[in-house]
Design a protein around this motif. Sequence first.
Motif, PDB file in Angstrom:
ATOM      1  N   CYS A 287       0.740  -1.402  -0.058  1.00 55.28           N
ATOM      2  CA  CYS A 287      -0.054  -0.135  -0.149  1.00 55.28           C
ATOM      3  C   CYS A 287       1.070   1.256   0.004  1.00 55.28           C
ATOM      4  CB  CYS A 287      -1.111  -0.078   1.195  1.00 55.28           C
ATOM      5  SG  CYS A 287      -2.477  -1.104   0.903  1.00 55.28           S
ATOM      6  N   MET A 288       1.958   1.189   0.550  1.00 52.63           N
ATOM      7  CA  MET A 288       2.768   2.420   0.931  1.00 52.63           C
ATOM      8  C   MET A 288       3.562   2.383  -0.828  1.00 52.63           C
ATOM      9  SD  MET A 288       2.272   3.866   3.616  1.00 52.63           S
ATOM     10  CE  MET A 288       3.450   4.807   3.529  1.00 52.63           C
TER      11      MET A 288
ATOM     12  N   TYR B  61       0.933   4.140  -2.956  1.00 56.28           N
ATOM     13  CA  TYR B  61       0.855   5.593  -2.353  1.00 56.28           C
ATOM     14  C   TYR B  61       1.916   6.458  -2.930  1.00 56.28           C
ATOM     15  CZ  TYR B  61       0.947   9.706   0.166  1.00 56.28           C
ATOM     16  OH  TYR B  61       0.887  11.189   0.791  1.00 56.28           O
TER      17      TYR B  61
ATOM     18  N   CYS C  23      -7.071  -2.713   1.718  1.00 52.34           N
ATOM     19  CA  CYS C  23      -7.025  -1.634   2.350  1.00 52.34           C
ATOM     20  C   CYS C  23      -8.211  -1.377   3.159  1.00 52.34           C
ATOM     21  CB  CYS C  23      -6.700  -0.394   1.631  1.00 52.34           C
ATOM     22  SG  CYS C  23      -5.120  -0.388   0.776  1.00 52.34           S
TER      23      CYS C  23
ATOM     24  N   VAL D   6      -6.006  -0.035   6.399  1.00 49.99           N
ATOM     25  CA  VAL D   6      -5.277   1.141   5.755  1.00 49.99           C
ATOM     26  C   VAL D   6      -6.357   2.120   5.652  1.00 49.99           C
ATOM     27  CG1 VAL D   6      -3.894   2.105   4.099  1.00 49.99           C
ATOM     28  CG2 VAL D   6      -3.575  -0.598   4.658  1.00 49.99           C
TER      29      VAL D   6
ATOM     30  N   VAL E  48      -2.805   7.941   4.087  1.00 52.61           N
ATOM     31  CA  VAL E  48      -2.700   7.195   2.761  1.00 52.61           C
ATOM     32  C   VAL E  48      -3.796   7.642   1.912  1.00 52.61           C
ATOM     33  CG1 VAL E  48      -2.312   5.206   1.422  1.00 52.61           C
ATOM     34  CG2 VAL E  48      -1.469   5.242   3.598  1.00 52.61           C
ATOM     35  N   ARG E  49      -3.561   8.166   0.698  1.00 55.62           N
ATOM     36  CA  ARG E  49      -4.405   8.509  -0.194  1.00 55.62           C
ATOM     37  C   ARG E  49      -5.041   7.368  -0.990  1.00 55.62           C
ATOM     38  NH1 ARG E  49      -4.578  14.192  -2.277  1.00 55.62           N
ATOM     39  NH2 ARG E  49      -5.484  13.494  -4.011  1.00 55.62           N
TER      40      ARG E  49
END
Length: 159
Positions: free
Chosen positions: A11-12, A15, A82, A91, A133-134
């Motif tokens: 996920c990071m 992003y 997420c 997330v 996190v967008r």
Amino acid sequence: MKKLMYLFAVCMLIYACSQGNNSGQDQAASTDATTSASPAATSGYDPKRGEGKYDKVEVGDKLDAAMAAKGETVANLKCASCHKYSKEKLVGPGWSGVSKKHKPEWIMNFITNPDAMIDKDPELQAQLEICLVRMPNQNLSEEDARNILEFMRKNDGVQ
């Protein structure tokens, strides 16, 4: 635990890749624009409809079970890494109650146009400060987005 750390790392990475390659000055301006709801950024923004091409989304009083099943399949593939379908944050925020809180147009616009929505919606900006996190644009088709909306309605108890 190892799977959770892997999921977090993925996920990071998503992003970080979605942020582009801005110069320091452009990046600072972009950060300021996305974290504060200035009147210029939100002028003309309808918080009930959102930002995107959907002005009116027709949903029935009853659930379309076939659409909801397709939506669950897409959500498990694109969203579940997420989002939990309960109120619990993973997330991103949990999905429980989303279809009761927001109009179908807002949900469809956010699913298909998250960047513009996050840039203009004060509620989403506040959520970003919590989640950090967008939401990435999953480039979903109109059909997939509509099926996910129907799954969200099922998740919220529509029968």
